[in-house]
Design a protein around this motif. Structure first.
Motif, PDB file in Angstrom:
ATOM      1  N   ASN A 430     -15.076  -6.958  13.390  1.00 64.67           N
ATOM      2  CA  ASN A 430     -14.625  -8.309  13.740  1.00 64.67           C
ATOM      3  C   ASN A 430     -13.263  -8.654  13.149  1.00 64.67           C
ATOM      4  O   ASN A 430     -12.752  -9.763  13.373  1.00 64.67           O
ATOM      5  CB  ASN A 430     -15.659  -9.337  13.272  1.00 64.67           C
ATOM      6  N   ALA A 431     -12.692  -7.733  12.382  1.00 66.12           N
ATOM      7  CA  ALA A 431     -11.369  -7.994  11.816  1.00 66.12           C
ATOM      8  C   ALA A 431     -10.340  -8.098  12.947  1.00 66.12           C
ATOM      9  O   ALA A 431     -10.481  -7.483  14.006  1.00 66.12           O
ATOM     10  CB  ALA A 431     -10.982  -6.884  10.847  1.00 66.12           C
ATOM     11  N   ALA A 432      -9.289  -8.897  12.710  1.00 63.32           N
ATOM     12  CA  ALA A 432      -8.308  -9.170  13.764  1.00 63.32           C
ATOM     13  C   ALA A 432      -7.630  -7.900  14.250  1.00 63.32           C
ATOM     14  O   ALA A 432      -7.512  -7.656  15.456  1.00 63.32           O
ATOM     15  CB  ALA A 432      -7.273 -10.168  13.248  1.00 63.32           C
ATOM     16  N   GLU A 433      -7.151  -7.081  13.345  1.00 61.84           N
ATOM     17  CA  GLU A 433      -6.495  -5.837  13.740  1.00 61.84           C
ATOM     18  C   GLU A 433      -6.633  -4.810  12.625  1.00 61.84           C
ATOM     19  O   GLU A 433      -6.885  -5.146  11.466  1.00 61.84           O
ATOM     20  CB  GLU A 433      -5.012  -6.070  14.047  1.00 61.84           C
ATOM     21  N   GLY A 459     -13.657  -7.118   4.782  1.00 58.99           N
ATOM     22  CA  GLY A 459     -13.227  -7.757   6.016  1.00 58.99           C
ATOM     23  C   GLY A 459     -12.033  -7.077   6.651  1.00 58.99           C
ATOM     24  O   GLY A 459     -11.243  -7.715   7.357  1.00 58.99           O
ATOM     25  N   ARG A 460     -11.891  -5.752   6.427  1.00 59.91           N
ATOM     26  CA  ARG A 460     -10.737  -5.019   6.943  1.00 59.91           C
ATOM     27  C   ARG A 460     -11.183  -3.952   7.942  1.00 59.91           C
ATOM     28  O   ARG A 460     -12.332  -3.503   7.935  1.00 59.91           O
ATOM     29  CB  ARG A 460      -9.969  -4.372   5.795  1.00 59.91           C
ATOM     30  N   ALA A 664      -9.255   2.348  -3.351  1.00 61.21           N
ATOM     31  CA  ALA A 664      -8.111   2.865  -2.596  1.00 61.21           C
ATOM     32  C   ALA A 664      -7.537   1.828  -1.654  1.00 61.21           C
ATOM     33  O   ALA A 664      -6.378   1.929  -1.241  1.00 61.21           O
ATOM     34  CB  ALA A 664      -8.539   4.101  -1.804  1.00 61.21           C
ATOM     35  N   LEU A 665      -8.338   0.794  -1.321  1.00 62.86           N
ATOM     36  CA  LEU A 665      -7.895  -0.246  -0.394  1.00 62.86           C
ATOM     37  C   LEU A 665      -7.329  -1.462  -1.113  1.00 62.86           C
ATOM     38  O   LEU A 665      -6.816  -2.378  -0.468  1.00 62.86           O
ATOM     39  CB  LEU A 665      -9.055  -0.673   0.500  1.00 62.86           C
ATOM     40  N   ARG A 666      -7.438  -1.457  -2.441  1.00 63.53           N
ATOM     41  CA  ARG A 666      -6.924  -2.595  -3.205  1.00 63.53           C
ATOM     42  C   ARG A 666      -5.556  -2.267  -3.769  1.00 63.53           C
ATOM     43  O   ARG A 666      -5.352  -1.181  -4.313  1.00 63.53           O
ATOM     44  CB  ARG A 666      -7.867  -2.930  -4.362  1.00 63.53           C
TER      45      ARG A 666
END
Length: 669
Positions: A430-433, A459-460, A664-666
């Motif tokens: 559901n994330a925008a892109e 949320g990514r 790794a995403l932060r």
């Protein structure tokens, strides 16, 4: 000395040569072939794998001689021929398969027991060479632990003997020179195919029948040679040269060379020369090969060949390493004991033709095949008969099947798919892109469930560009020729998606850097090259690795780059080790000691530190979150089996480590 050998062998020669067509020296040659194979598989003879090629030549010589003599006498019968083949091959093979399935039922994981059933079905259909050819994919179980792997050579022979009797009948009325011409044409075409294909795909060349037929046809050419026996001097010279070629092949050949192709010519020619030289008067080489111990080993060679490999595999599977010292000695004793019993009580009683029972023999063979196929089918349906194991052992073994459920859709993405904009989406749908890229080899595939879960919680959404067997390195040629086009396509994909802000890279970095593997599937020569280091070598791997990773980071700019690294590589296949520990208490210490982990990863830490001088990236140390001095690097965490084999995380393991992967995403980790 050879004269003394000849005199000592004389008495036994007169006895064993009771039948005019029997040649004791051929059993001596069989002994060399089978002992070469056995010692090769025990790690004692580097070129021993050519023993199979020697067997092919012997088979071609003996069977062609029988077929053409019967064709000439007008007595050849297809039914009679296959009766003899069944009596020669099937009884001992049946006993070995039965013993194998019973014995391995106590130690194989369900996934491996299911594979055993599949290989049994392929074996009774004499298609095991094709079966094992199809099991050479990246995630397929190692063939070194397949109990019936050695039956590939039986399959090649029987595929040959589906065709050759028909050819022999078709040219039966031709003269000797025309027969030789037809066989020679087949020999040359098959050899040419082998020489070409071994350079295109060595695995195909190894297993396919048409690239091996020339070896059997070499024996047929000897059988069709002019009937006038050569002089003793010529015969002895031929045999001495043949022995020299065999000795050189056995001593100098090794697994890393291109084979078969023209590399198989010396052992094949050597065997053919010995067969040719043995047709004349007795000489010192034929006397040597006719010594009673060699002749006896030759007589039991088929049973010994059948038994040796399952016994070696059983030791490897349970010990989780190569047998050593007394273990090797005990394995040899077991092989020979089983071979002698099999020869005495199975082969000999059932070998002779009985025309009155031929129909029942064919029916029984068909029934045997049907039963084996039924067993294989049940193994497929039940996923390896897991009910034979206690509950805890069954649960631990099940981790072998707990892999990335999206592997079929997301792994090994073809460059044209990437060029078309196709890629697996992971994270929050559901994330925008999509705003990040997750890229790597089989370690990325194994980690994908955990990375996707980490992104979902944040949320990514991102794209997964995964290709097992391909390190995330740019401008680098890797063992898999598909790797460089994949990495190039992945970089082009990233350039087209300017919305991507971050790239997360993971791989089996240690293998890329050091050129080897650690653990149950350890191996050398995982060599990489680039324009600056075009010659593959372990010495150059580290430089190629650093340049390849730097080029990849440059190509991903201006994205922030995170490297997920130091995932512990275990010593053992984890599901198997845990299952065997549950059943028998072995191995006693399963987890990887921290010191071994750090020793394996130390060169990688140094390489990353060197790279950090010129590149900006954040580093996520998975091992630091898993390992401790007291517990080492565990196979389980909170009751979850972390690995699906000796190095790839299981699906459950990746999910259990999703918090670690989330770093790794932060920004800043």
């Amino acid at each position: 000395m050879l004269d003394q050998i000849a005199r000592r062998a004389g008495a036994s020669q007169a006895q064993v040569n009771a039948r005019p067509s029997y040649r004791a020296d051929i059993d001596g040659l069989r002994a060399i072939a089978v002992l070469a194979v056995v010692f090769f598989h025990l790690g004692l003879l580097p070129g021993g794998f050519v023993g199979v090629d020697i067997f092919f030549v012997i088979s071609g010589f003996l069977i062609s001689r029988i077929i053409f003599s019967e064709v000439d006498a007008g007595t050849f019968s297809i039914a009679r021929f296959y009766e003899r083949r069944i009596r020669r091959i099937v009884p001992a093979l049946t006993v070995v398969m039965l013993a194998t399935v019973i014995g391995f039922a106590f130690v194989l994981t369900p996934v491996d027991f299911k594979s055993l059933g599949q290989s049994m079905a392929a074996t009774v259909a004499f298609l095991s060479n094709i079966y094992f050819l199809t099991k050479t994919g990246y995630f397929d179980p190692s063939s070194e632990l397949a109990p019936l792997l050695h039956t590939w050579s039986l399959a090649v022979e029987e595929q040959y003997y589906l065709l050759f009797p028909l050819v022999a009948m078709a040219i039966g009325g031709a003269g000797a020179s025309r027969r030789r011409a037809v066989v020679l044409i087949g020999f040359v075409l098959s050899l040419a195919l082998s020489i070409w294909l071994v350079r295109v795909d060595a695995t195909l060349a190894f297993y396919l029948p048409f690239t091996r037929f020339w070896e059997i046809l070499a024996g047929a050419l000897v059988a069709l040679a002019p009937r006038a026996p050569p002089s003793r001097a010529r015969a002895e010279a031929s045999s001495l040269l043949g022995l020299a070629l065999l000795a050189g092949s056995l001593a100098l050949y090794h697994e890393g060379m291109l084979f078969p192709g023209e590399s198989a010519l010396p052992p094949v020619i050597g065997a053919a020369l010995i067969l040719y030289g043995g047709r004349g008067e007795r000489h010192r080489v034929s006397a040597l090969l006719s010594l009673r111990p060699l002749v006896f080993v030759g007589l039991i060679s088929y049973s010994l060949y059948l038994w040796h490999w399952p016994i070696i595999v059983a030791l490897r599977y349970v010990l989780m390493r190569e047998p050593e010292g007394i273990e090797t000695g005990l394995a040899l004793v077991a092989m020979f004991a089983c071979a002698v019993l099999s020869w005495r009580f199975v082969e000999r009683p059932l070998r002779h033709e009985r025309p009155e029972t031929r129909g029942r023999l064919f029916l029984g063979t068909a029934a045997l095949g049907a039963l084996v196929v039924l067993f294989a089918g049940l193994g497929q349906v039940t996923a390896g008969f897991p009910g034979r194991l206690p509950e805890r052992a069954r649960a631990d073994a099940a981790a072998a099947l707990d892999t990335n459920p999206r592997r079929a859709a997301c792994d090994r993405l073809a460059p044209d798919r990437l060029q078309a904009g196709e890629a697996c989406v992971i994270g929050d749908p559901n994330a925008a892109e999509a705003d990040f890229l997750f890229m790597g080899d089989s370690f990325a595939d194994a980690s994908l469930p955990g990375m996707s879960e980490a992104a979902r919680r944040m949320g990514r959404k991102g794209y997964a560009l995964v290709h097992s067997g391909c390190f995330a390195l740019a401008g680098v040629d890797q063992p898999d020729p598909d790797c460089r086009p994949f990495v190039d396509a992945a970089l082009a994909f990233a350039k087209r998606h300017s919305e991507l802000k971050q790239a997360v890279l993971t791989a089996r970095w240690t293998s890329a850097l050091l050129g080897n593997r650690f653990g149950q599937s350890k191996g050398e020569n995982w060599l990489i090259t680039d324009e600056a280091s075009p010659a593959p070598s372990l010495a150059e791997n580290r430089a190629v690795f650093r340049r390849g990773l730097a080029r990849l980071m440059d190509g991903l700019a201006p994205m922030q780059v995170s490297l997920v690294a130091f995932i512990p590589e275990q010593r053992y296949d984890v599901p198997r080790a845990l299952m065997l520990h549950d059943l028998y208490g072995h191995p006693a210490q399963a987890s990887l000691p921290l010191a071994l982990h750090e020793a394996r990863q130390a060169p990688l830490r140094a390489a990353f530190a060197d790279l950090a001088r010129t590149q900006s990236f954040q580093l996520v140390d998975v091992g630091a979150s898993l390992c401790s001095v007291a517990q080492g690097c565990p196979m389980q965490r909170g009751g979850v089996v972390l690995y699906a084999d000796d190095n790839h995380l299981s699906r459950s393991g990746a999910l259990a480590l999703s918090d670690v992967l989330a770093r790794a995403l932060r920004p800043g980790g």
